[in-house]
Design an enzyme around this catalytic site. Structure first.
Site, mmCIF file in Angstrom:
data_model
loop_
_atom_site.group_PDB
_atom_site.id
_atom_site.type_symbol
_atom_site.label_atom_id
_atom_site.label_comp_id
_atom_site.label_asym_id
_atom_site.label_seq_id
_atom_site.Cartn_x
_atom_site.Cartn_y
_atom_site.Cartn_z
ATOM 1 N N TYR A 49 0.857 -1.189 0.000
ATOM 2 C CA TYR A 49 0.000 0.000 0.000
ATOM 3 C C TYR A 49 0.889 1.232 0.000
ATOM 4 C CZ TYR A 49 -3.499 3.466 0.806
ATOM 5 O OH TYR A 49 -4.306 4.569 0.646
ATOM 6 N N GLN A 84 -10.668 0.703 0.913
ATOM 7 C CA GLN A 84 -11.069 -0.167 -0.201
ATOM 8 C C GLN A 84 -9.878 -0.903 -0.821
ATOM 9 O OE1 GLN A 84 -11.460 3.126 -0.032
ATOM 10 N NE2 GLN A 84 -11.184 4.170 -1.996
ATOM 11 N N ASN A 111 -2.991 6.303 6.597
ATOM 12 C CA ASN A 111 -3.647 7.067 7.658
ATOM 13 C C ASN A 111 -4.308 6.111 8.658
ATOM 14 O OD1 ASN A 111 -6.052 6.174 6.477
ATOM 15 N ND2 ASN A 111 -6.367 8.081 5.358
ATOM 16 N N SER A 127 2.968 9.221 11.220
ATOM 17 C CA SER A 127 4.405 9.328 11.498
ATOM 18 C C SER A 127 4.677 10.004 12.834
ATOM 19 C CB SER A 127 5.098 10.124 10.388
ATOM 20 O OG SER A 127 5.136 9.383 9.205
ATOM 21 N N GLN A 170 8.996 15.575 10.041
ATOM 22 C CA GLN A 170 7.947 14.593 10.342
ATOM 23 C C GLN A 170 6.590 15.248 10.522
ATOM 24 O OE1 GLN A 170 8.225 11.024 10.299
ATOM 25 N NE2 GLN A 170 9.880 11.966 9.145
ATOM 26 N N HIS A 221 4.284 15.440 7.476
ATOM 27 C CA HIS A 221 3.681 14.222 6.928
ATOM 28 C C HIS A 221 2.157 14.293 6.968
ATOM 29 C CE1 HIS A 221 6.344 11.118 5.513
ATOM 30 N NE2 HIS A 221 7.201 11.350 6.490
ATOM 31 N N GLU A 267 8.757 5.786 16.729
ATOM 32 C CA GLU A 267 9.008 5.226 15.392
ATOM 33 C C GLU A 267 10.422 5.610 14.949
ATOM 34 O OE1 GLU A 267 7.192 5.603 10.852
ATOM 35 O OE2 GLU A 267 6.783 7.152 12.333
ATOM 36 N N HIS A 268 10.714 6.899 14.984
ATOM 37 C CA HIS A 268 12.049 7.413 14.647
ATOM 38 C C HIS A 268 12.642 8.044 15.908
ATOM 39 C CE1 HIS A 268 9.601 7.895 10.891
ATOM 40 N NE2 HIS A 268 10.636 7.269 10.374
ATOM 41 N N ASP A 295 14.588 7.942 5.522
ATOM 42 C CA ASP A 295 13.363 7.957 4.718
ATOM 43 C C ASP A 295 13.651 7.675 3.246
ATOM 44 O OD1 ASP A 295 11.432 8.334 6.593
ATOM 45 O OD2 ASP A 295 11.152 10.474 6.246
ATOM 46 N N GLU A 331 0.498 -37.400 28.314
ATOM 47 C CA GLU A 331 -0.492 -36.398 27.880
ATOM 48 C C GLU A 331 -1.808 -37.038 27.462
ATOM 49 O OE1 GLU A 331 2.211 -32.605 26.428
ATOM 50 O OE2 GLU A 331 1.247 -33.840 24.875
ATOM 51 N N HIS A 339 -0.477 -40.754 19.249
ATOM 52 C CA HIS A 339 0.880 -40.212 19.115
ATOM 53 C C HIS A 339 1.908 -41.273 19.528
ATOM 54 C CE1 HIS A 339 -1.074 -36.341 18.714
ATOM 55 N NE2 HIS A 339 0.098 -35.706 18.601
#
Length: 429
Positions: A124, A186, A209, A233, A255, A258, A322-323, A356, A410, A415
């Site tokens: 994506y 979608q 997003n 971000s 950042q 973004h 994140e960063h 980046d 068991e 088995h």
């Protein structure tokens, strides 16, 4: 920006709160789109594209002619920059390849592990106000190195029904096998269930997003894996008086631009430095083309003063950025002890922008505190580890009795029988 001095540890969760909606706030919207795409396929895809992107798409799949046209529209200078970045990203991710691991765990018992590519992956790529063609490099390059057979890319069209030329050029350069003009919830639904045009994939990668993030999380309920819950971000900088205030401000704004829901934080042991950065942010912000977006993000952001490095590190690990940029005199303390961060940038001349685009590391990283338990995208993200074993006659005799005893304990008689029959056959011979 909000200045906070010496926050009490019991209030850290409130101080470090992110400006994001919860899954519950968005879940019903996502599930409604999922249901329609699953039922109606391309018809629902086109309806939502018209609703959210204000364009009527006749052909969801990008044609070869559109790709060739896009190549002509990308400048030679930008092509060279993309090729440089691609080379560095390939080098870093190719170095992550590992060999088969083989161990004889007992006499006659051979076990080994091999990695196999995920056959079908979906990428994506956000479009909108910032067409992130750089993210294609971060995802398609390791996907190709891993050996993925199908690489499907979805990106929202503009008001003319086209995808940004740089996205198409980069996708073609990196071996993407199918490109579709679809974005948002979608797009995730299409790759989850398949439509007449969009193939179903086994794993979905890429940022987006909050709606895309929740859509990816809900896709896992329908048998599709995701890279991580990567949302808006975020950046945290730790800096002291040895740092350059203009550099730090530029990183924070890089950042902030973004999206309006991005968040940036400065943690410092110097009140004077915080004041300098605040002034620099105001000056640089006024000159940015994306001033409106960055300004909204700055409202969600913090300037936090703490008294010492240990307290700063504890707060940073609690946030799990994140960063994470380190611009302090005692940088080794933070390098050695940071536990929760997606990607770390060290020193005055290591801007987050390098990661980046072109240094070689991956910029698809965990946000919203998920750096506490998720890694950023890497070569292994596109692969599965499979284990193999081969047991000889001697081997089953070596471990067979132990298996029988454990299975019986068991209460799993079948088995036990699977081993007993083999052991008995060897005694008969």
């Amino acid at each position: 920006m909000n200045k906070i001095y010496n926050p009490d540890k019991k209030n850290w969760s409130k101080v470090l709160e992110r400006p994001t909606q919860t899954v519950a706030d968005i879940e019903q919207t996502v599930l409604a789109v999922f249901a329609e795409v699953k039922q109606e396929g391309d018809v629902a895809i086109n309806r939502y594209t018209q609703k959210f992107d204000n364009v009527n798409i006749t052909n969801i799949e990008v044609s070869k002619a559109e790709i060739e046209e896009a190549k002509e529209l990308v400048s030679e200078e930008l092509k060279k920059a993309i090729l440089l970045a691609k080379s560095n990203i390939e080098a870093f991710h190719d170095a992550q390849k590992t060999n088969k691991v083989t161990v004889e765990t007992a006499n006659g018992v051979s076990c080994w592990q091999e990695k196999r590519p995920i056959q079908k992956v979906g990428l994506y790529i956000p479009g909108g106000t910032a067409p992130l063609f750089s993210t294609i490099l971060m995802l398609a390059v390791p996907a190709n190195l891993a050996g993925c057979n199908e690489i499907v890319l979805c990106s929202p069209p503009n008001s003319q029904g086209k995808i940004n030329p740089a996205i198409l050029y980069t996708a073609d350069l990196c071996g993407v096998t199918k490109i579709c003009k679809v974005g948002g919830i979608q797009a995730i639904a299409g790759m989850t269930f398949a439509t007449e045009t969009i193939p179903q994939v086994y794993k979905i990668f890429g940022p987006g997003n909050q709606f895309v993030t929740v859509a990816k999380q809900l896709a896992t309920k329908f048998g599709v894996a995701i890279d991580m819950p990567a949302g808006p971000s975020e950046l945290l900088v730790v800096a002291d008086d040895t740092a350059n205030a203009a550099f730090v401000a530029s990183d924070l704004l890089s950042q902030a631009e973004h999206g309006k829901d991005s968040q940036v934080i400065l943690v410092s042991t110097s009140k004077e430095f915080i004041d300098k950065v605040e002034e620099e942010v105001a000056e640089q912000l006024a000159l940015l083309p994306r001033k409106e977006i960055a300004s909204a993000a700055i409202k969600n952001s913090k300037l936090i003063y703490v008294e010492n490095d240990k307290e700063a590190l504890d707060l940073i690990n609690e946030y799990g950025p994140e960063h994470f940029i380190i611009c302090v005199n005692n940088e080794d303390f933070y390098i050695d002890n940071i536990a929760n961060a997606g990607s770390v940038f060290i020193g005055n001349y290591t801007p987050e922008s390098a990661g980046d685009y072109a240094s070689g590391t991956n910029h698809t990283l965990p946000t919203n505190g998920y750096a506490k338990q998720y890694s950023g995208v890497n070569l292994d993200s596109f692969m599965k580890s499979m284990t193999f074993q081969k047991i000889s006659k001697k081997g089953i005799q070596t471990i067979g009795t132990a298996i029988e005893l454990m299975a019986e304990a068991e209460g799993l008689q079948a088995h036990k029988n699977a081993v007993t029959l083999r052991l008995d056959s060897l005694l008969e011979n």
